[in-house]
Design a protein around this motif. Structure first.
Motif, PDB file in Angstrom:
ATOM      1  N   LEU A  92       0.823  -1.228   0.207  1.00  0.00           N
ATOM      2  CA  LEU A  92       0.017   0.006   0.044  1.00  0.00           C
ATOM      3  C   LEU A  92       0.833   1.340  -0.180  1.00  0.00           C
ATOM      4  CD1 LEU A  92      -2.865  -0.735   2.813  1.00  0.00           C
ATOM      5  CD2 LEU A  92      -3.131  -0.681   0.357  1.00  0.00           C
ATOM      6  N   ARG A  93       0.368   2.283  -0.489  1.00  0.00           N
ATOM      7  CA  ARG A  93       1.173   3.520  -0.389  1.00  0.00           C
ATOM      8  C   ARG A  93       0.249   4.811   0.230  1.00  0.00           C
ATOM      9  NH1 ARG A  93       3.254   7.702  -4.961  1.00  0.00           N
ATOM     10  NH2 ARG A  93       1.177   8.043  -5.036  1.00  0.00           N
ATOM     11  N   LEU A  94       0.549   5.014   1.428  1.00  0.00           N
ATOM     12  CA  LEU A  94      -0.087   6.041   2.165  1.00  0.00           C
ATOM     13  C   LEU A  94       0.226   7.546   1.803  1.00  0.00           C
ATOM     14  CD1 LEU A  94      -0.115   4.641   5.768  1.00  0.00           C
ATOM     15  CD2 LEU A  94      -1.602   4.080   3.813  1.00  0.00           C
ATOM     16  N   SER A  95      -0.673   8.427   1.826  1.00  0.00           N
ATOM     17  CA  SER A  95      -0.219   9.952   1.257  1.00  0.00           C
ATOM     18  C   SER A  95      -0.640  10.716   2.584  1.00  0.00           C
ATOM     19  CB  SER A  95      -1.162  10.426   0.283  1.00  0.00           C
ATOM     20  OG  SER A  95      -0.819   9.494  -0.881  1.00  0.00           O
ATOM     21  N   CYS A  96      -0.021  11.849   2.751  1.00  0.00           N
ATOM     22  CA  CYS A  96      -0.330  12.771   3.829  1.00  0.00           C
ATOM     23  C   CYS A  96      -0.012  13.854   3.146  1.00  0.00           C
ATOM     24  CB  CYS A  96       1.036  12.690   5.015  1.00  0.00           C
ATOM     25  SG  CYS A  96       0.959  13.881   6.346  1.00  0.00           S
ATOM     26  N   ALA A  97      -1.315  14.505   2.693  1.00  0.00           N
ATOM     27  CA  ALA A  97      -1.514  15.898   2.012  1.00  0.00           C
ATOM     28  C   ALA A  97      -1.689  16.835   2.960  1.00  0.00           C
ATOM     29  CB  ALA A  97      -2.745  15.699   1.050  1.00  0.00           C
ATOM     30  N   ALA A  98      -0.732  17.965   2.722  1.00  0.00           N
ATOM     31  CA  ALA A  98      -1.207  19.204   3.552  1.00  0.00           C
ATOM     32  C   ALA A  98      -1.743  20.337   2.878  1.00  0.00           C
ATOM     33  CB  ALA A  98       0.380  19.785   3.873  1.00  0.00           C
ATOM     34  N   SER A  99      -2.437  20.971   3.686  1.00  0.00           N
ATOM     35  CA  SER A  99      -2.895  22.310   3.260  1.00  0.00           C
ATOM     36  C   SER A  99      -2.873  23.256   4.360  1.00  0.00           C
ATOM     37  CB  SER A  99      -4.594  21.999   2.975  1.00  0.00           C
ATOM     38  OG  SER A  99      -5.163  21.660   4.013  1.00  0.00           O
ATOM     39  N   GLY A 100      -3.028  24.705   3.871  1.00  0.00           N
ATOM     40  CA  GLY A 100      -2.918  25.638   4.961  1.00  0.00           C
ATOM     41  C   GLY A 100      -1.319  26.440   4.875  1.00  0.00           C
ATOM     42  N   TYR A 101      -0.534  25.347   4.531  1.00  0.00           N
ATOM     43  CA  TYR A 101       0.879  25.785   4.641  1.00  0.00           C
ATOM     44  C   TYR A 101       1.708  24.856   3.855  1.00  0.00           C
ATOM     45  CZ  TYR A 101       4.057  28.857   7.145  1.00  0.00           C
ATOM     46  OH  TYR A 101       4.972  29.927   7.302  1.00  0.00           O
ATOM     47  N   THR A 102       2.923  25.405   3.486  1.00  0.00           N
ATOM     48  CA  THR A 102       3.794  24.409   2.596  1.00  0.00           C
ATOM     49  C   THR A 102       4.491  23.568   3.459  1.00  0.00           C
ATOM     50  OG1 THR A 102       5.583  24.570   1.135  1.00  0.00           O
ATOM     51  CG2 THR A 102       5.353  26.119   2.650  1.00  0.00           C
ATOM     52  N   LEU A 103       4.612  22.262   3.106  1.00  0.00           N
ATOM     53  CA  LEU A 103       5.291  21.252   3.929  1.00  0.00           C
ATOM     54  C   LEU A 103       6.688  21.295   3.952  1.00  0.00           C
ATOM     55  CD1 LEU A 103       3.565  17.727   3.448  1.00  0.00           C
ATOM     56  CD2 LEU A 103       3.611  19.393   5.479  1.00  0.00           C
ATOM     57  N   ASP A 104       7.359  22.155   2.981  1.00  0.00           N
ATOM     58  CA  ASP A 104       8.680  22.422   2.935  1.00  0.00           C
ATOM     59  C   ASP A 104       9.586  22.633   4.128  1.00  0.00           C
ATOM     60  OD1 ASP A 104       9.053  24.015  -0.509  1.00  0.00           O
ATOM     61  OD2 ASP A 104       7.497  22.885   0.467  1.00  0.00           O
ATOM     62  N   TYR A 105       8.896  23.308   5.092  1.00  0.00           N
ATOM     63  CA  TYR A 105       9.655  23.614   6.287  1.00  0.00           C
ATOM     64  C   TYR A 105       9.482  22.564   7.298  1.00  0.00           C
ATOM     65  CZ  TYR A 105       9.240  28.328   3.979  1.00  0.00           C
ATOM     66  OH  TYR A 105       9.040  29.287   3.248  1.00  0.00           O
ATOM     67  N   TYR A 106       8.794  21.651   7.203  1.00  0.00           N
ATOM     68  CA  TYR A 106       8.451  20.751   8.035  1.00  0.00           C
ATOM     69  C   TYR A 106       9.109  19.069   7.887  1.00  0.00           C
ATOM     70  CZ  TYR A 106       4.836  23.853   9.530  1.00  0.00           C
ATOM     71  OH  TYR A 106       4.120  24.800  10.049  1.00  0.00           O
ATOM     72  N   ALA A 107       9.461  18.894   9.129  1.00  0.00           N
ATOM     73  CA  ALA A 107       9.951  17.326   9.125  1.00  0.00           C
ATOM     74  C   ALA A 107       8.462  16.376   9.249  1.00  0.00           C
ATOM     75  CB  ALA A 107      10.605  17.121  10.281  1.00  0.00           C
ATOM     76  N   ILE A 108       8.387  15.310   8.558  1.00  0.00           N
ATOM     77  CA  ILE A 108       7.130  14.657   8.622  1.00  0.00           C
ATOM     78  C   ILE A 108       7.343  13.324   9.143  1.00  0.00           C
ATOM     79  CG2 ILE A 108       5.099  13.711   7.326  1.00  0.00           C
ATOM     80  CD1 ILE A 108       5.054  16.785   7.549  1.00  0.00           C
ATOM     81  N   GLY A 109       6.502  12.895  10.236  1.00  0.00           N
ATOM     82  CA  GLY A 109       6.810  11.747  10.540  1.00  0.00           C
ATOM     83  C   GLY A 109       5.294  10.918  10.370  1.00  0.00           C
ATOM     84  N   ASN A 169       7.476  17.775  -2.619  1.00  0.00           N
ATOM     85  CA  ASN A 169       7.085  19.234  -2.050  1.00  0.00           C
ATOM     86  C   ASN A 169       6.074  20.100  -3.123  1.00  0.00           C
ATOM     87  OD1 ASN A 169       8.394  18.709   0.365  1.00  0.00           O
ATOM     88  ND2 ASN A 169      10.071  19.900  -0.530  1.00  0.00           N
ATOM     89  N   ALA A 170       6.347  19.760  -4.367  1.00  0.00           N
ATOM     90  CA  ALA A 170       5.408  20.263  -5.248  1.00  0.00           C
ATOM     91  C   ALA A 170       4.170  20.007  -5.085  1.00  0.00           C
ATOM     92  CB  ALA A 170       6.148  19.850  -6.817  1.00  0.00           C
ATOM     93  N   LYS A 171       3.760  18.865  -4.524  1.00  0.00           N
ATOM     94  CA  LYS A 171       2.528  18.423  -4.296  1.00  0.00           C
ATOM     95  C   LYS A 171       1.898  18.289  -3.033  1.00  0.00           C
ATOM     96  CE  LYS A 171       2.160  14.931  -8.177  1.00  0.00           C
ATOM     97  NZ  LYS A 171       1.943  13.596  -8.606  1.00  0.00           N
ATOM     98  N   ASN A 172       2.901  19.259  -2.023  1.00  0.00           N
ATOM     99  CA  ASN A 172       2.797  19.169  -0.629  1.00  0.00           C
ATOM    100  C   ASN A 172       2.254  17.910  -0.033  1.00  0.00           C
ATOM    101  OD1 ASN A 172       3.184  21.221   0.778  1.00  0.00           O
ATOM    102  ND2 ASN A 172       1.075  21.821   1.136  1.00  0.00           N
ATOM    103  N   THR A 173       3.092  16.838  -0.356  1.00  0.00           N
ATOM    104  CA  THR A 173       2.728  15.488   0.066  1.00  0.00           C
ATOM    105  C   THR A 173       3.614  14.711   0.455  1.00  0.00           C
ATOM    106  OG1 THR A 173       0.643  15.746  -1.390  1.00  0.00           O
ATOM    107  CG2 THR A 173       1.218  13.607  -0.683  1.00  0.00           C
ATOM    108  N   VAL A 174       3.596  14.132   1.568  1.00  0.00           N
ATOM    109  CA  VAL A 174       4.532  12.970   2.073  1.00  0.00           C
ATOM    110  C   VAL A 174       3.933  11.465   1.772  1.00  0.00           C
ATOM    111  CG1 VAL A 174       5.904  12.090   3.971  1.00  0.00           C
ATOM    112  CG2 VAL A 174       5.925  14.451   3.300  1.00  0.00           C
ATOM    113  N   TYR A 175       4.868  10.748   1.535  1.00  0.00           N
ATOM    114  CA  TYR A 175       4.068   9.402   1.161  1.00  0.00           C
ATOM    115  C   TYR A 175       4.793   8.346   1.991  1.00  0.00           C
ATOM    116  CZ  TYR A 175       2.685  11.547  -3.176  1.00  0.00           C
ATOM    117  OH  TYR A 175       2.189  12.411  -4.161  1.00  0.00           O
ATOM    118  N   LEU A 176       4.303   7.333   2.311  1.00  0.00           N
ATOM    119  CA  LEU A 176       4.595   6.063   2.941  1.00  0.00           C
ATOM    120  C   LEU A 176       4.448   4.981   2.241  1.00  0.00           C
ATOM    121  CD1 LEU A 176       6.408   5.151   5.403  1.00  0.00           C
ATOM    122  CD2 LEU A 176       3.867   4.497   6.481  1.00  0.00           C
TER     123      LEU A 176
END
Length: 118
Positions: A18-35, A74-81
């Motif tokens: 499976l591939r999980l997605s973590c989509a962000a809104s309201g702010y860019t994910l560039d600045y964040y570490a994602i767990g 980062n272009a999609k503001n999304t992190v995947y697992l």
């Protein structure tokens, strides 16, 4: 305010992927570490992976190392697992979280259920 929404969970047979997605809104994910975390019924929440905001360095819990891969677009503001070779013990609700460093998180998603069963 940053909001995170997980998706991609579901029912999969042992050995599947499976591939999980973590989509962000309201702010860019560039600045964040994602767990990524998971919590199975009756068990404590387990941190399983993190990707840094700079350099893209990653880390994994021993329980998923070699099977799971975290990545960010980062272009999609999304992190995947990406989760491969899934086992019944991977069954849990999976959450993503954002912070400025791995290990310290301020924003959480609502979770997505992953069930590994034949």
């Amino acid at each position: 305010q940053l909001q995170l929404v997980e998706s991609g969970g579901g029912l999969v047979q042992p050995g599947g992927s499976l591939r999980l997605s973590c989509a962000a809104s309201g702010y860019t994910l560039d600045y964040y570490a994602i767990g990524w975390f998971r919590q199975a019924p009756g068990k404590e929440r387990e941190g399983i992976s993190c990707i840094r905001n700079t350099g893209g360095n990653t880390n994994y819990a021993d329980s998923v190392k070699g099977r799971f891969t975290i990545s960010r677009d980062n272009a999609k503001n999304t992190v995947y697992l990406q989760m491969n070779s899934l086992k019944p013990e991977d069954t849990a609700v999976y959450y993503c979280a954002a912070g400025f460093v791995c290990g310290s998180y301020y924003h959480w998603g609502q979770g997505t259920q992953v069930t590994v069963s034949s």
